[in-house]
Design an enzyme around this catalytic site. Structure first.
Site: not given
Length: 298
Positions: A37-38
């Site tokens: 996930l960013d």
């Protein structure tokens, strides 16, 4: 300690940062994660502990579900709110009908161009490293699939969507492309992963709550390796068969259960020896069951 931990990652923390928190609790056990996930995104992150990273390729992670918020009228170089603004436009004239048509165009099999700020490599170098130097090479489109994309709310300039997609799909690219179709630009303002395959956010532990966990408390939150791969059917074996597979041997079998699946992979669980074996069917004659991975979970 062996198993899968579902974590609710907050915004502003990297996926690697979550792994570091877990490592401090379970060391010396190995820790990894699946489905990055960013930092600006939040939601479900799958963390694997002990022998679990070895089953990463077999985890049921498709489809992936997200709640995403798009800001129309702005486009950035990273396709999210963290980037440098490239353009701004008025969005007052954008209608719901136009939005729905643009959203519909992003459903199905897509040739999607990833953002320049991504980990995809160009001649061995991640694109984001090139972008930080002001280098923006042409990016090869990637084939992805969007299973569904539903408009939840449209309140100018924000567009809230529910997304279900294949692995490798960039929500940031969807935000950018919707904005371009509408001729006003678009950027991803918020992203939250709510589901990944059979794993749900409502079963995840908040990162803040993990900070106060000891190893015993964390162990109670783990999914077993066996339960983390429910789509891989168990192969019925006799006494001694599991031990033979665990030692690298193979079994001749008379028939294959109907639950073989496309990859013809089965799991053999030896609870007495604390061993899980992933094995593959090879059709002959004879029909053979051969071990692929042997996981010690003691």
């Amino acid at each position: 300690m062996h198993g899968v931990l579902l974590v609710d990652k907050p915004e502003g923390v990297t996926s690697a940062g979550v792994v570091r928190v877990v490592k401090r609790i379970v060391k010396p056990a190995k820790v990894g994660h699946s489905g990055t996930l960013d930092p600006a995104a939040s939601g479900l992150l799958i963390v694997m502990i002990g022998a679990a990273p070895r089953i990463a390729e077999y985890l049921p992670e498709t489809p992936k579900h997200y709640s995403m918020n798009v800001r129309l009228g702005v486009e950035t170089d990273s396709c999210d709110r963290e980037g440098t603004v490239l353009s701004r436009s008025e969005v007052g004239g954008v209608t719901l009908e136009a939005v729905q048509a643009a959203v519909k165009s992003q459903i199905g099999m897509l040739e999607q161009i990833p953002p320049h700020f991504s980990a995809i490599k160009q001649k061995g170098t991640p694109l984001y490293k090139l972008a930080r130097k002001g280098i923006f090479p042409e990016v090869t489109p990637r084939r992805v699939e969007v299973y569904s994309l539903d408009v939840v709310e449209f309140a100018v300039p924000f567009l809230k969507l529910d997304l279900a997609c294949s692995k490798g799909t960039y929500a940031r690219s969807i935000a950018r492309d919707i904005g371009r179709i509408l001729h006003v630009g678009g950027t991803l303002d918020e992203l939250r992963r709510t589901r990944s395959g059979s794993f749900h956010l409502n079963a995840a532990t908040r990162l803040d709550d993990l900070q106060n966990c000891d190893a015993k408390a964390l162990r109670a939150k783990l999914l077993s390796i066996e339960s983390a791969i429910p789509h891989i059917a168990a192969f019925p074996t006799k006494n001694g068969d599991a031990a033979k597979l665990a030692q690298g041997g193979f079994l001749e079998v008379d028939s294959v259960p109907d639950k073989a699946g496309e990859e013809r992979i089965f799991k053999v669980v030896d609870t007495d020896a604390n061993t899980i074996i992933l094995a593959k069917i090879e059709y002959g004659p004879p029909i053979l069951l051969k071990p692929i991975k042997v996981l010690k979970t003691a």
